[in-house]
Design a protein around this motif. Structure first.
Motif, PDB file in Angstrom:
ATOM      1  N   LEU A 125      16.044  22.632  42.014  1.00 33.93           N
ATOM      2  CA  LEU A 125      16.753  22.016  40.887  1.00 33.93           C
ATOM      3  C   LEU A 125      18.181  22.565  40.780  1.00 33.93           C
ATOM      4  CD1 LEU A 125      13.802  21.741  38.373  1.00 33.93           C
ATOM      5  CD2 LEU A 125      15.215  19.831  39.171  1.00 33.93           C
ATOM      6  N   HIS A 126      18.346  23.852  41.074  1.00 30.53           N
ATOM      7  CA  HIS A 126      19.718  24.396  41.109  1.00 30.53           C
ATOM      8  C   HIS A 126      20.523  23.690  42.203  1.00 30.53           C
ATOM      9  CE1 HIS A 126      19.765  27.669  38.164  1.00 30.53           C
ATOM     10  NE2 HIS A 126      18.484  27.877  38.474  1.00 30.53           N
ATOM     11  N   ARG A 127      19.850  23.448  43.320  1.00 30.09           N
ATOM     12  CA  ARG A 127      20.525  22.828  44.466  1.00 30.09           C
ATOM     13  C   ARG A 127      21.048  21.434  44.111  1.00 30.09           C
ATOM     14  NH1 ARG A 127      17.458  21.854  50.286  1.00 30.09           N
ATOM     15  NH2 ARG A 127      19.292  21.155  51.447  1.00 30.09           N
ATOM     16  N   VAL A 128      20.328  20.698  43.258  1.00 32.34           N
ATOM     17  CA  VAL A 128      20.783  19.344  42.882  1.00 32.34           C
ATOM     18  C   VAL A 128      21.599  19.365  41.585  1.00 32.34           C
ATOM     19  CG1 VAL A 128      18.845  18.204  44.049  1.00 32.34           C
ATOM     20  CG2 VAL A 128      18.662  18.712  41.596  1.00 32.34           C
ATOM     21  N   GLY A 129      21.997  20.570  41.165  1.00 29.18           N
ATOM     22  CA  GLY A 129      22.883  20.677  40.008  1.00 29.18           C
ATOM     23  C   GLY A 129      22.167  20.561  38.681  1.00 29.18           C
ATOM     24  N   LEU A 130      20.863  20.846  38.643  1.00 29.70           N
ATOM     25  CA  LEU A 130      20.115  20.717  37.388  1.00 29.70           C
ATOM     26  C   LEU A 130      19.508  22.041  36.946  1.00 29.70           C
ATOM     27  CD1 LEU A 130      18.285  17.285  37.777  1.00 29.70           C
ATOM     28  CD2 LEU A 130      20.270  17.829  36.371  1.00 29.70           C
ATOM     29  N   GLY A 131      20.193  23.125  37.287  1.00 31.45           N
ATOM     30  CA  GLY A 131      19.702  24.442  36.895  1.00 31.45           C
ATOM     31  C   GLY A 131      19.620  24.600  35.382  1.00 31.45           C
ATOM     32  N   ALA A 177      26.939   7.379  42.114  1.00 33.19           N
ATOM     33  CA  ALA A 177      27.844   8.096  43.008  1.00 33.19           C
ATOM     34  C   ALA A 177      27.409   9.555  43.144  1.00 33.19           C
ATOM     35  CB  ALA A 177      29.278   8.008  42.483  1.00 33.19           C
ATOM     36  N   VAL A 178      26.933  10.146  42.044  1.00 34.18           N
ATOM     37  CA  VAL A 178      26.467  11.540  42.092  1.00 34.18           C
ATOM     38  C   VAL A 178      25.252  11.646  43.017  1.00 34.18           C
ATOM     39  CG1 VAL A 178      25.462  13.427  40.737  1.00 34.18           C
ATOM     40  CG2 VAL A 178      27.395  12.119  39.822  1.00 34.18           C
ATOM     41  N   VAL A 179      24.341  10.674  42.890  1.00 34.21           N
ATOM     42  CA  VAL A 179      23.146  10.681  43.744  1.00 34.21           C
ATOM     43  C   VAL A 179      23.550  10.517  45.214  1.00 34.21           C
ATOM     44  CG1 VAL A 179      21.146   9.254  44.378  1.00 34.21           C
ATOM     45  CG2 VAL A 179      21.431  10.038  42.015  1.00 34.21           C
ATOM     46  N   MET A 180      24.492   9.621  45.488  1.00 36.37           N
ATOM     47  CA  MET A 180      24.929   9.439  46.878  1.00 36.37           C
ATOM     48  C   MET A 180      25.601  10.697  47.416  1.00 36.37           C
ATOM     49  SD  MET A 180      23.755   6.727  48.041  1.00 36.37           S
ATOM     50  CE  MET A 180      24.483   7.025  49.658  1.00 36.37           C
ATOM     51  N   GLU A 181      26.378  11.375  46.561  1.00 33.00           N
ATOM     52  CA  GLU A 181      27.006  12.634  46.987  1.00 33.00           C
ATOM     53  C   GLU A 181      25.943  13.639  47.411  1.00 33.00           C
ATOM     54  OE1 GLU A 181      29.615  14.829  44.201  1.00 33.00           O
ATOM     55  OE2 GLU A 181      30.602  12.873  43.974  1.00 33.00           O
ATOM     56  N   LEU A 182      24.887  13.663  46.617  1.00 32.82           N
ATOM     57  CA  LEU A 182      23.788  14.582  46.905  1.00 32.82           C
ATOM     58  C   LEU A 182      23.141  14.246  48.254  1.00 32.82           C
ATOM     59  CD1 LEU A 182      22.243  16.886  45.644  1.00 32.82           C
ATOM     60  CD2 LEU A 182      20.925  15.212  44.330  1.00 32.82           C
ATOM     61  N   LEU A 183      22.936  12.965  48.511  1.00 38.46           N
ATOM     62  CA  LEU A 183      22.345  12.567  49.797  1.00 38.46           C
ATOM     63  C   LEU A 183      23.281  12.947  50.952  1.00 38.46           C
ATOM     64  CD1 LEU A 183      20.718   9.106  48.947  1.00 38.46           C
ATOM     65  CD2 LEU A 183      19.666  11.370  48.947  1.00 38.46           C
ATOM     66  N   HIS A 184      24.586  12.797  50.720  1.00 38.77           N
ATOM     67  CA  HIS A 184      25.552  13.223  51.751  1.00 38.77           C
ATOM     68  C   HIS A 184      25.452  14.730  51.998  1.00 38.77           C
ATOM     69  CE1 HIS A 184      27.989   9.720  52.891  1.00 38.77           C
ATOM     70  NE2 HIS A 184      27.792   9.271  51.662  1.00 38.77           N
ATOM     71  N   GLU A 185      25.292  15.503  50.922  1.00 40.30           N
ATOM     72  CA  GLU A 185      25.177  16.963  51.082  1.00 40.30           C
ATOM     73  C   GLU A 185      23.933  17.327  51.877  1.00 40.30           C
ATOM     74  OE1 GLU A 185      25.254  18.851  47.231  1.00 40.30           O
ATOM     75  OE2 GLU A 185      27.208  17.947  46.769  1.00 40.30           O
ATOM     76  N   HIS A 187      22.407  15.476  54.011  1.00 44.17           N
ATOM     77  CA  HIS A 187      22.676  15.075  55.390  1.00 44.17           C
ATOM     78  C   HIS A 187      23.541  16.123  56.091  1.00 44.17           C
ATOM     79  CE1 HIS A 187      25.434  12.842  58.216  1.00 44.17           C
ATOM     80  NE2 HIS A 187      24.264  12.781  58.814  1.00 44.17           N
ATOM     81  N   ALA A 188      24.576  16.583  55.394  1.00 46.02           N
ATOM     82  CA  ALA A 188      25.465  17.588  55.985  1.00 46.02           C
ATOM     83  C   ALA A 188      24.698  18.877  56.296  1.00 46.02           C
ATOM     84  CB  ALA A 188      26.636  17.878  55.043  1.00 46.02           C
ATOM     85  N   ALA A 189      23.643  19.131  55.510  1.00 44.53           N
ATOM     86  CA  ALA A 189      22.849  20.347  55.725  1.00 44.53           C
ATOM     87  C   ALA A 189      21.779  20.129  56.808  1.00 44.53           C
ATOM     88  CB  ALA A 189      22.207  20.793  54.419  1.00 44.53           C
ATOM     89  N   GLY A 190      21.744  18.919  57.380  1.00 48.99           N
ATOM     90  CA  GLY A 190      20.868  18.708  58.529  1.00 48.99           C
ATOM     91  C   GLY A 190      19.742  17.708  58.349  1.00 48.99           C
ATOM     92  N   THR A 191      19.542  17.202  57.137  1.00 51.70           N
ATOM     93  CA  THR A 191      18.452  16.248  56.910  1.00 51.70           C
ATOM     94  C   THR A 191      18.849  14.865  57.442  1.00 51.70           C
ATOM     95  OG1 THR A 191      17.979  17.443  54.869  1.00 51.70           O
ATOM     96  CG2 THR A 191      16.921  15.294  55.115  1.00 51.70           C
ATOM     97  N   THR A 192      17.910  14.189  58.080  1.00 49.90           N
ATOM     98  CA  THR A 192      18.103  12.789  58.472  1.00 49.90           C
ATOM     99  C   THR A 192      17.814  11.941  57.233  1.00 49.90           C
ATOM    100  OG1 THR A 192      17.270  13.366  60.653  1.00 49.90           O
ATOM    101  CG2 THR A 192      17.383  11.006  60.109  1.00 49.90           C
ATOM    102  N   VAL A 193      18.750  11.042  56.890  1.00 51.06           N
ATOM    103  CA  VAL A 193      18.615  10.312  55.628  1.00 51.06           C
ATOM    104  C   VAL A 193      18.708   8.806  55.878  1.00 51.06           C
ATOM    105  CG1 VAL A 193      19.535  10.001  53.290  1.00 51.06           C
ATOM    106  CG2 VAL A 193      19.706  12.238  54.385  1.00 51.06           C
ATOM    107  N   VAL A 194      17.702   8.071  55.398  1.00 49.92           N
ATOM    108  CA  VAL A 194      17.693   6.610  55.499  1.00 49.92           C
ATOM    109  C   VAL A 194      17.690   6.049  54.077  1.00 49.92           C
ATOM    110  CG1 VAL A 194      16.445   4.583  56.344  1.00 49.92           C
ATOM    111  CG2 VAL A 194      16.354   6.733  57.643  1.00 49.92           C
ATOM    112  N   VAL A 195      18.672   5.182  53.776  1.00 49.31           N
ATOM    113  CA  VAL A 195      18.832   4.670  52.422  1.00 49.31           C
ATOM    114  C   VAL A 195      18.809   3.146  52.412  1.00 49.31           C
ATOM    115  CG1 VAL A 195      20.312   4.692  50.372  1.00 49.31           C
ATOM    116  CG2 VAL A 195      20.453   6.570  51.997  1.00 49.31           C
ATOM    117  N   ILE A 196      17.871   2.566  51.710  1.00 49.93           N
ATOM    118  CA  ILE A 196      17.927   1.122  51.458  1.00 49.93           C
ATOM    119  C   ILE A 196      18.869   0.906  50.288  1.00 49.93           C
ATOM    120  CG2 ILE A 196      16.667  -0.899  50.620  1.00 49.93           C
ATOM    121  CD1 ILE A 196      14.200   0.094  51.952  1.00 49.93           C
ATOM    122  N   THR A 197      19.786  -0.028  50.426  1.00 50.95           N
ATOM    123  CA  THR A 197      20.691  -0.301  49.307  1.00 50.95           C
ATOM    124  C   THR A 197      21.105  -1.763  49.256  1.00 50.95           C
ATOM    125  OG1 THR A 197      22.770   0.330  48.257  1.00 50.95           O
ATOM    126  CG2 THR A 197      22.741   0.364  50.652  1.00 50.95           C
TER     127      THR A 197
END
Ligand SMILES: Nc1ncnc2c1ncn2[C@@H]1O[C@H](COP(=O)(O)OP(=O)(O)OP(=O)(O)O)[C@@H](O)[C@H]1O
Ligand SMILES: [Mg+2]
Length: 234
Positions: A125-131, A177-185, A187-197
């Motif tokens: 939760l801290h990682r997603v900014g909800l500490g 936009a905040v949620v997408m930023e989180l998905l980008h982060e 991804h940058a940390a190494g997770t493979t991310v697939v998004v339906i939009t």
């Protein structure tokens, strides 16, 4: 390393309805891609099959190199639990449950003791900014915050693959936009991310866009090169 997802000629029918009609899709480790297409074109069905939540009617599904057709339901659940995190449009948080417990429940079947699960959940939760929202229940959270709780739960066990079905579909553009930023982060940390939009701007902002139509891949902006195979000369 094998592709994290490899779908070959995947079809799925529901009675008379053909949801997927021979879809091919390969996702390499570390990719971030959008899946787009009209309503009813088969996107969620495709994502559920990538996530091993459903099996195809025909075709081959390989996850991390494992042919899921050769796995029992039990083996499939184990593969899913260790490999894949899910995020849905509607958050799927149980009413009355504080954020930290919703997230900790993501590891319910991991065999870890509650204290450890809760401390991992707090870290997520801290990682997603909800500490500062650890003990809020869903009705005490905004839509964007609820989705961040759902993402924290999805990535708690650090799965290599994160599948998101319209994660911003229920959000205003700022929370989206905040949620997408989180998905980008992630991804940058190494997770493979697939998004339906359905959001064209979001799709265009991702490195790869896969368009689905009538249960098939109609266009793929960035299909990875086919693996080089040794040629056998007869
Ligand atoms: N469980 C099911 N039983 C029967 N038909 C289904 C089922 N799931 C999906 N379908 C049908 O399969 C087709 C593809 O559905 P799917 O949910 O994959 O579309 P989608 O591209 O995700 O659409 P949307 O953008 O509206 O979410 C649709 O015609 C749908 O009605
Ligand atoms: Mg859908």
């Amino acid at each position: 390393m094998p592709p994290v997802v490899e779908l070959t000629a995947v079809s799925r029918t529901y009675g008379e309805v053909t949801a997927l009609a021979g879809a091919d899709l390969t996702v390499q480790r570390g990719e971030l891609l959008a899946i787009v297409g009209p309503s009813g074109s088969g996107k969620s069905t495709l994502l559920n099959i990538m996530g091993t939540l459903g099996r195809p009617t025909s075709g081959t599904v390989r996850i991390d190199g494992h042919d899921i057709g050769e796995l029992s339901d039990r083996e499939l659940s184990a593969l899913r639990a260790g490999t894949i995190g899910f995020v849905f449009q509607a958050f799927h948080l149980a009413p009355g449950v504080p954020a930290v417990d919703s997230v900790a429940d993501g590891l319910l079947y991991s065999g870890r003791p509650l204290r450890e699960r809760r401390s991992l959940a707090e870290a997520a939760l801290h990682r997603v900014g909800l500490g500062h929202r650890l003990h809020n229940e869903p009705h005490q959270l905004s839509g964007g915050e609820k989705q961040r709780v759902a993402i924290a739960r999805a990535v708690l066990g650090d799965p290599p693959l994160l599948l998101a079905d319209e994660p911003t579909g229920a959000l205003d553009s700022r929370s989206g936009a905040v949620v997408m930023e989180l998905l980008h982060e992630l991804h940058a940390a190494g997770t493979t991310v697939v998004v339906i939009t359905h959001d064209r701007d979001i799709a265009a902002s991702l490195p790869r866009e896969v368009r689905i139509k009538d249960g098939r891949v109609e266009h793929d902006s960035g299909a990875p090169a086919a693996p080089v195979r040794d040629e056998v000369v007869v």
